[in-house]
Design an enzyme around this catalytic site. Structure first.
Site, PDB file in Angstrom:
ATOM      1  N   GLU B  32       0.856  -1.193   0.000  1.00 23.81           N
ATOM      2  CA  GLU B  32       0.000   0.000   0.000  1.00 23.81           C
ATOM      3  C   GLU B  32       0.890   1.240   0.000  1.00 23.81           C
ATOM      4  OE1 GLU B  32      -3.319   1.047  -0.156  1.00 23.81           O
ATOM      5  OE2 GLU B  32      -2.242   2.960  -0.060  1.00 23.81           O
ATOM      6  N   SER B  46     -19.991   7.083   0.571  1.00 19.82           N
ATOM      7  CA  SER B  46     -21.226   7.279   1.332  1.00 19.82           C
ATOM      8  C   SER B  46     -21.433   6.226   2.414  1.00 19.82           C
ATOM      9  CB  SER B  46     -22.435   7.273   0.395  1.00 19.82           C
ATOM     10  OG  SER B  46     -22.228   8.140  -0.687  1.00 19.82           O
ATOM     11  N   HIS B  50     -25.296  -1.156  -0.288  1.00 14.79           N
ATOM     12  CA  HIS B  50     -26.443  -1.131  -1.190  1.00 14.79           C
ATOM     13  C   HIS B  50     -27.112  -2.495  -1.262  1.00 14.79           C
ATOM     14  CE1 HIS B  50     -25.823   2.889  -2.805  1.00 14.79           C
ATOM     15  NE2 HIS B  50     -24.533   2.639  -2.901  1.00 14.79           N
ATOM     16  N   LYS B 252     -26.396   7.452  -8.956  1.00 13.48           N
ATOM     17  CA  LYS B 252     -27.610   7.169  -8.207  1.00 13.48           C
ATOM     18  C   LYS B 252     -28.254   8.450  -7.702  1.00 13.48           C
ATOM     19  CE  LYS B 252     -26.044   2.583  -6.798  1.00 13.48           C
ATOM     20  NZ  LYS B 252     -24.581   2.730  -6.961  1.00 13.48           N
ATOM     21  N   ILE B 337     -13.427  -0.291  -9.819  1.00 12.21           N
ATOM     22  CA  ILE B 337     -14.389  -0.600  -8.748  1.00 12.21           C
ATOM     23  C   ILE B 337     -15.033   0.707  -8.295  1.00 12.21           C
ATOM     24  CG2 ILE B 337     -14.746  -1.789  -6.561  1.00 12.21           C
ATOM     25  CD1 ILE B 337     -13.746  -3.635  -8.793  1.00 12.21           C
ATOM     26  N   CYS B 402     -11.033  13.582  23.642  1.00 12.43           N
ATOM     27  CA  CYS B 402     -11.854  14.340  22.694  1.00 12.43           C
ATOM     28  C   CYS B 402     -13.213  14.570  23.306  1.00 12.43           C
ATOM     29  CB  CYS B 402     -11.971  13.556  21.387  1.00 12.43           C
ATOM     30  SG  CYS B 402     -13.281  14.116  20.302  1.00 12.43           S
ATOM     31  N   CYS B 404     -15.827  16.419  22.156  1.00 14.75           N
ATOM     32  CA  CYS B 404     -17.012  16.467  21.293  1.00 14.75           C
ATOM     33  C   CYS B 404     -17.550  15.069  21.020  1.00 14.75           C
ATOM     34  CB  CYS B 404     -16.691  17.140  19.966  1.00 14.75           C
ATOM     35  SG  CYS B 404     -16.033  18.802  20.130  1.00 14.75           S
ATOM     36  N   CYS B 437     -15.655  20.494  17.011  1.00 17.96           N
ATOM     37  CA  CYS B 437     -14.545  21.448  17.114  1.00 17.96           C
ATOM     38  C   CYS B 437     -13.400  21.076  16.180  1.00 17.96           C
ATOM     39  CB  CYS B 437     -14.064  21.589  18.554  1.00 17.96           C
ATOM     40  SG  CYS B 437     -12.847  20.371  19.056  1.00 17.96           S
TER      41      CYS B 437
HETATM   42  C1  LIG Z   1     -18.312   9.841  -3.362  1.00 10.92           C
HETATM   43  C2  LIG Z   1     -18.359   8.334  -3.387  1.00 10.92           C
HETATM   44  C3  LIG Z   1     -19.400   7.660  -2.752  1.00 10.92           C
HETATM   45  C4  LIG Z   1     -19.456   6.277  -2.780  1.00 10.92           C
HETATM   46  N1  LIG Z   1     -20.451   5.648  -2.096  1.00 10.92           N
HETATM   47  C5  LIG Z   1     -20.494   4.297  -2.052  1.00 10.92           C
HETATM   48  C6  LIG Z   1     -21.496   3.629  -1.299  1.00 10.92           C
HETATM   49  O1  LIG Z   1     -22.283   4.269  -0.620  1.00 10.92           O
HETATM   50  N2  LIG Z   1     -21.548   2.283  -1.321  1.00 10.92           N
HETATM   51  C7  LIG Z   1     -20.656   1.555  -2.040  1.00 10.92           C
HETATM   52  O2  LIG Z   1     -20.779   0.326  -2.043  1.00 10.92           O
HETATM   53  N3  LIG Z   1     -19.671   2.147  -2.740  1.00 10.92           N
HETATM   54  C8  LIG Z   1     -19.556   3.504  -2.761  1.00 10.92           C
HETATM   55  N4  LIG Z   1     -18.566   4.126  -3.460  1.00 10.92           N
HETATM   56  C9  LIG Z   1     -17.585   3.317  -4.147  1.00 10.92           C
HETATM   57  C10 LIG Z   1     -16.491   2.783  -3.220  1.00 10.92           C
HETATM   58  O3  LIG Z   1     -15.996   3.801  -2.379  1.00 10.92           O
HETATM   59  C11 LIG Z   1     -15.349   2.232  -4.053  1.00 10.92           C
HETATM   60  O4  LIG Z   1     -15.865   1.331  -4.983  1.00 10.92           O
HETATM   61  C12 LIG Z   1     -14.319   1.482  -3.208  1.00 10.92           C
HETATM   62  O5  LIG Z   1     -13.914   2.230  -2.094  1.00 10.92           O
HETATM   63  C13 LIG Z   1     -13.116   1.142  -4.059  1.00 10.92           C
HETATM   64  O6  LIG Z   1     -12.180   0.496  -3.242  1.00 10.92           O
HETATM   65  P1  LIG Z   1     -10.779   0.029  -3.813  1.00 10.92           P
HETATM   66  O7  LIG Z   1     -10.160  -0.762  -2.728  1.00 10.92           O
HETATM   67  O8  LIG Z   1     -10.962  -0.608  -5.122  1.00 10.92           O
HETATM   68  O9  LIG Z   1      -9.998   1.389  -4.061  1.00 10.92           O
HETATM   69  P2  LIG Z   1      -9.143   2.258  -3.015  1.00 10.92           P
HETATM   70  O10 LIG Z   1      -9.827   2.369  -1.728  1.00 10.92           O
HETATM   71  O11 LIG Z   1      -8.735   3.492  -3.701  1.00 10.92           O
HETATM   72  O12 LIG Z   1      -7.877   1.357  -2.762  1.00 10.92           O
HETATM   73  C14 LIG Z   1      -6.795   1.308  -3.655  1.00 10.92           C
HETATM   74  C15 LIG Z   1      -5.532   1.424  -2.856  1.00 10.92           C
HETATM   75  O13 LIG Z   1      -4.427   1.210  -3.715  1.00 10.92           O
HETATM   76  C16 LIG Z   1      -3.382   2.048  -3.316  1.00 10.92           C
HETATM   77  N5  LIG Z   1      -2.459   2.222  -4.427  1.00 10.92           N
HETATM   78  C17 LIG Z   1      -2.658   2.878  -5.585  1.00 10.92           C
HETATM   79  N6  LIG Z   1      -1.559   2.842  -6.366  1.00 10.92           N
HETATM   80  C18 LIG Z   1      -0.643   2.129  -5.674  1.00 10.92           C
HETATM   81  C19 LIG Z   1       0.699   1.763  -5.952  1.00 10.92           C
HETATM   82  N7  LIG Z   1       1.308   2.111  -7.070  1.00 10.92           N
HETATM   83  N8  LIG Z   1       1.374   1.033  -5.024  1.00 10.92           N
HETATM   84  C20 LIG Z   1       0.777   0.679  -3.837  1.00 10.92           C
HETATM   85  N9  LIG Z   1      -0.485   1.013  -3.549  1.00 10.92           N
HETATM   86  C21 LIG Z   1      -1.194   1.728  -4.448  1.00 10.92           C
HETATM   87  C22 LIG Z   1      -4.113   3.319  -2.944  1.00 10.92           C
HETATM   88  O14 LIG Z   1      -3.321   4.150  -2.095  1.00 10.92           O
HETATM   89  C23 LIG Z   1      -5.360   2.799  -2.262  1.00 10.92           C
HETATM   90  O15 LIG Z   1      -5.227   2.695  -0.870  1.00 10.92           O
HETATM   91  C24 LIG Z   1     -18.466   5.529  -3.457  1.00 10.92           C
HETATM   92  C25 LIG Z   1     -17.411   6.198  -4.056  1.00 10.92           C
HETATM   93  C26 LIG Z   1     -17.338   7.590  -4.022  1.00 10.92           C
HETATM   94  C27 LIG Z   1     -16.172   8.282  -4.633  1.00 10.92           C
END
Ligand SMILES: Cc1cc2nc3c(=O)[nH]c(=O)nc-3n(C[C@H](O)[C@H](O)[C@H](O)COP(=O)(O)OP(=O)(O)OC[C@H]3O[C@@H](n4cnc5c(N)ncnc54)[C@H](O)[C@@H]3O)c2cc1C
Ligand SMILES: Cc1cc2nc3c(=O)[nH]c(=O)nc-3n(C[C@H](O)[C@H](O)[C@H](O)COP(=O)(O)OP(=O)(O)OC[C@H]3O[C@@H](n4cnc5c(N)ncnc54)[C@H](O)[C@@H]3O)c2cc1C
Lengths: 312, 476
Positions: B32, B46, B50, B252, B337, B402, B404, B437
């Site tokens: 990471e 959020s 879902h 959505k 994703i 904390c 609050c 705060c």
């Molecule tokens: C505003 C918003 C609202 C959302 N609401 C919902 C919801 O209500 N319900 C729902 O199911 N989904 C929701 N989603 C979608 C959900 O947040 C994402 O699908 C999910 O968090 C993706 O996770 P991930 O692990 O694939 O990506 P990430 O959490 O981004 O994980 C990827 C990781 O890889 C690391 N990384 C990247 N490049 C490298 C590298 N070169 N070397 C080492 N590490 C690296 C990054 O630092 C990061 O920690 C929402 C998304 C957004 C933006």
């Protein structure tokens, strides 16, 4: 402390003084600048000196039990209090309760200032605590939002520590602070003060890199073309104080939703009989001298209430 | 030494895959780039689990969402001690003409296997959601939707995976990948090289770059920004369920959301951007969120806002990419994703394990897999009597840091023991600094506890990793 001492003088035999922090004195401990006590003591003291005059008397008075690191988490309208301290959850019932819980600062989030959320954006009071109590200098180049007394005093404090204070940005047409502070804190240090300006954007991923500033009209609307940027690594936000009255709210007292102050016909009173609020919790004061004066009154009001209760 | 699997990324996707693979006798490493897990997309969303509705019935994300929702309710939440709340959701319409649209969502949801869907009329809404705006005509009730704290979810997954033998390296940014002659990869991260048979790409916004490095430049990620605004806890009960408008093709819509910590939230916006690091919020975003949510719930006021943030959805086309790549044998992508990735993650993990097995990785169950995780104690979640027991057991639970959010010194120390290395890490785990705060009172105290526990100087303490140091000079 002023309320506790005044209540004792008015004949209350048993006072419990609860303080969340490790020491008495509240916000005064971090206000190491002079300017306290000109009215009450007729001499100019720093915040800690002012606090110490009361702390000494409190410690000598055996009718006041001081409990530090004691955080009140619950208050009922029947004046039952619960508080946490290391090792115990205590519950007490009091004849009268005086809340002197002070204020918290309004934050960036409440204005709200748009942009990224990097390190380097601090409430001014937090920066004051860092510098004055820990010796931690939060940045090298700062912009200050808000020209109230705390913002002004922190502008000078940072400048004295060798931080380059590049601007104080104020959305209103004039400063809410004391005139003496505008002169002594800004003009004497050559710090520019921008009235009718606001921060339109904070930039920087990990640490603040820059802020965008824009001029506004009388309705606080941005004036097109007036924008400019200031490079800095620190933004201090000083945009007012809000009384900390969550305990009063929990007990069911009426609060003014905007100011978060108790709704009652007289200073120090709340809508719950036997529960008083004084100092910055009652309303935001400029000068500690008036906090002391009114808090002493609160102590006497509580004593009166107890007397009346005992007779009834 | 050769790993069986290296996972790039410790967001919810990577953490779920790590935890799933930790059931088996495998050597697994998670790399990471940030200082802590969950600092990517998975921290700013959020938090909705879902139900699976509002997805096309033929989509991969649709069925992974339904299955992820089931896994969360039946296994993940109870096993890992998560504070999952199944509050349900409503999809509302402002115009009777949209009723066929609602019926379509219901029918498509049922095809995907979502249960308990029901159309409700205005009278039902008046009785059950009294603060809904007068324009709302009817709604679809979706009982299986719920909420979770997204970062505490990721921390729980990673903690449990590590307990089961997975290795985690933070501040380890993958910068180069080379193929090994006999099969597998060399992965270079922050100056070290790791050899592995299989590579799982769960790098969120950077998954396109990782896939290309491994020899499969088969897709591009475009960030889609979403701004969210948190409201004061005082408004906790304004909505009992999550309130959605009718969805559009892009998103959505802007919602009234409940969060597992009590603060309601409004948002998110949806706008494509080019910059994978642009997490700014804007005046326009705020105006849009307020305008849209006031149609759902007119009592929402700007002065209720206590915090805000942006997240970037890692979007590549319309659906998730969960597949192996012919041009890079041994690589499995879990990419693109976007929403509902938080929900789908446990199902994505099972699917990835299946692909790895198909490609020749033996999945032999461990003799002892620690399925359960003890839930950390949080004063803000327990009644006073429980607080009393905690303090009697351990006095530091009575030492409040904390004010609050009611967080004790013991909770801060516990968070650090469980892996917090930054102020944000402490905040996400404990809520200290997350209240009204914003750390005005407690930041210096938390910094001192971090100094004690981690042996850091004040200058080394960061908000969220190198570059975000809090102070510039220590004069003491
Ligand atoms: C505003 C918003 C609202 C959302 N609401 C919902 C919801 O209500 N319900 C729902 O199911 N989904 C929701 N989603 C979608 C959900 O947040 C994402 O699908 C999910 O968090 C993706 O996770 P991930 O692990 O694939 O990506 P990430 O959490 O981004 O994980 C990827 C990781 O890889 C690391 N990384 C990247 N490049 C490298 C590298 N070169 N070397 C080492 N590490 C690296 C990054 O630092 C990061 O920690 C929402 C998304 C957004 C933006
Ligand atoms: C930066 C700054 C500069 C100032 N400069 C000047 C000046 O130059 N001259 C001047 O005269 N005045 C000045 N003032 C104003 C003056 O100092 C304050 O108005 C006054 O000290 C407020 O006192 P207080 O007791 O009401 O509140 P505080 O000092 O805030 O005390 C409140 C106390 O209550 C405790 N508390 C809160 N909640 C709980 C709980 N639940 N349980 C237990 N304890 C709790 C807090 O820990 C705190 O110690 C300044 C103020 C500031 C902030």
């Amino acid at each position: 402390m002023a309320a506790a001492l005044a209540a004792r003088e008015a004949g209350v035999s048993d006072v419990l003084l609860l303080e969340r922090d490790q020491h008495l004195g509240g916000i005064l401990n971090q206000c190491i600048h002079p300017g306290f006590g000109l009215h009450h003591f007729k001499e100019e003291l720093t915040g800690p000196q002012y606090a110490d005059r009361f702390a000494r008397r409190v410690r000598e008075d055996h009718g006041i039990e001081v409990s530090l690191c004691s955080f009140v988490v619950k208050l009922t309208k029947d004046r039952e209090l619960s508080y946490l301290r290391p090792g115990a959850l205590e519950e007490v019932k009091a004849g009268a309760v005086i809340l002197a819980t002070g204020c918290r600062e309004r934050t960036r989030e409440m204005i709200p200032i748009p942009g990224s959320r990097p390190a380097g954006v601090y409430p001014a009071g937090l920066a004051q605590k860092m510098v004055n109590m820990e010796g931690w200098i939060p940045g090298t180049e700062a912009v200050i939002v808000g020209s109230g007394d705390i913002g002004l005093i922190m502008a000078r404090r940072m400048a004295l520590e060798g931080v380059k204070v590049k601007a104080v940005v104020e959305i209103q047409k004039s400063s809410r602070g004391l005139v003496r502070n505008v002169v002594q804190c800004l003009e004497d240090f050559g710090i520019p003060l921008y009235f009718q300006h606001r921060i339109a954007m904070i930039r920087g991923r990990d640490r603040v890199e820059r802020v965008d500033v824009v001029k506004v009209d009388d309705q606080f609307r941005d004036l097109p073309g007036s924008g400019f940027s200031i490079d800095c690594d620190t933004v201090l936000v000083s945009v007012g104080l809000i009384p900390e009255n969550e305990l009063l709210e929990m007990a069911g007292a009426r609060l003014d939703p905007k100011a978060n102050t108790p709704v009652a016909e007289k200073v120090n009173l709340t809508s719950i009989p036997g529960v008083f609020a004084c100092g910055n919790a009652c309303k935001v004061y400029d000068l500690v001298d008036w906090v002391t004066r009114d808090s002493e009154l609160a102590g006497r009001m509580a004593a009166d209430y107890l007397g009346a209760g005992a007779r009834a | 030494m050769t790993y069986d699997v290296v996972i790039v990324g410790a967001g919810v996707t990577g953490a779920s895959i790590a935890r799933e693979l930790s059931r088996y006798r495998l050597k697994v490493l998670v790399l990471e780039k940030e200082a802590e897990p969950a600092f990517g997309v998975s921290k700013s969303n959020s938090g909705i689990i879902h139900a699976g509705t509002q997805n096309p019935p033929t989509s991969l994300k649709g069925w992974l969402c339904v299955e992820g929702n089931r896994l969360m309710r039946e296994e993940i939440a109870p096993d890992l001690g998560l504070n999952f709340v199944q509050c349900g959701q409503l999809v509302v319409i402002f115009d009777e003409a949209d009723r066929p649209g609602l019926e379509k969502i219901k029918k498509e949801g049922e095809e995907l296997g979502v249960r308990g869907l029901k159309l409700v009329d205005r009278a039902w809404l008046d009785a059950n959601e009294p603060e809904l705006g007068p324009e709302v005509k009817a709604a679809l009730l979706v009982p299986s939707a719920g909420i979770v704290s997204p970062y505490r979810y990721v921390y729980a997954l990673i903690e449990n995976a590590v307990k089961n033998g997975v290795e985690l390296r933070t501040l380890a940014k993958v910068t180069a990948i080379a193929r090994v002659q006999k099969g597998g990869f060399y992965v270079e991260a922050s100056g070290r090289v790791y050899e592995t048979r299989f590579l799982v790409n769960a790098a969120g916004l950077y998954a396109d770059e990782i896939s290309a490095m491994a020899g499969a430049p088969t897709f591009r990620i475009t960030p889609r920004k979403g701004e969210e605004y948190l409201l004061d806890k005082k408004r906790e009960h304004m909505a009992r369920r999550i309130i959605f408008p009718m969805p559009t093709a892009e998103s959505k819509g802007i919602l009234v959301i409940k969060t597992s910590d009590g603060n309601p939230m409004i948002g998110p916006t949806a706008s494509d951007t080019q910059d994978k690091e642009d997490l700014s919020t804007t005046d326009e975003g705020l105006a849009e969120v307020l305008r849209e949510t006031r149609r759902l719930m007119p009592t929402v006021s700007k002065s209720d806002i206590i915090a805000y943030f942006s997240g970037l959805r890692p979007v590549s086309g319309k659906d998730f990419i969960v597949r192996c790549e012919e041009s890079a044998p041994g690589l499995v992508n879990a990419a693109g994703i976007q929403s509902p990735g938080l929900t789908a993650a446990p199902a994505i993990a099972v699917m990835v394990a299946g692909i790895l097995k198909e490609r020749g990785l033996a999945l032999a169950p461990k003799e002892q897999f620690h399925r359960l995780r003890r839930r950390p104690a949080h004063l803000f979640q327990v009644p006073l009597e429980e607080t009393r027991r905690l303090i009697e057991k351990d006095p530091a639970y009575g030492d409040i840091v904390c004010r609050c959010e009611l967080v004790s010194a013991q909770e801060v120390r516990d968070a650090i023991k469980r892996g917090a290395r930054t102020l944000d890490g402490v905040k996400f785990r404990t809520r200290a600094q997350a209240g009204r705060c914003h750390g005005g009172f407690c930041t210096t105290r938390i910094m001192k506890i971090m100094q004690e526990e981690l042996g850091l100087s004040a200058l080394e303490i960061t908000k969220r990793g190198p570059g975000s140091e809090l102070i510039k000079d220590d004069r003491k």
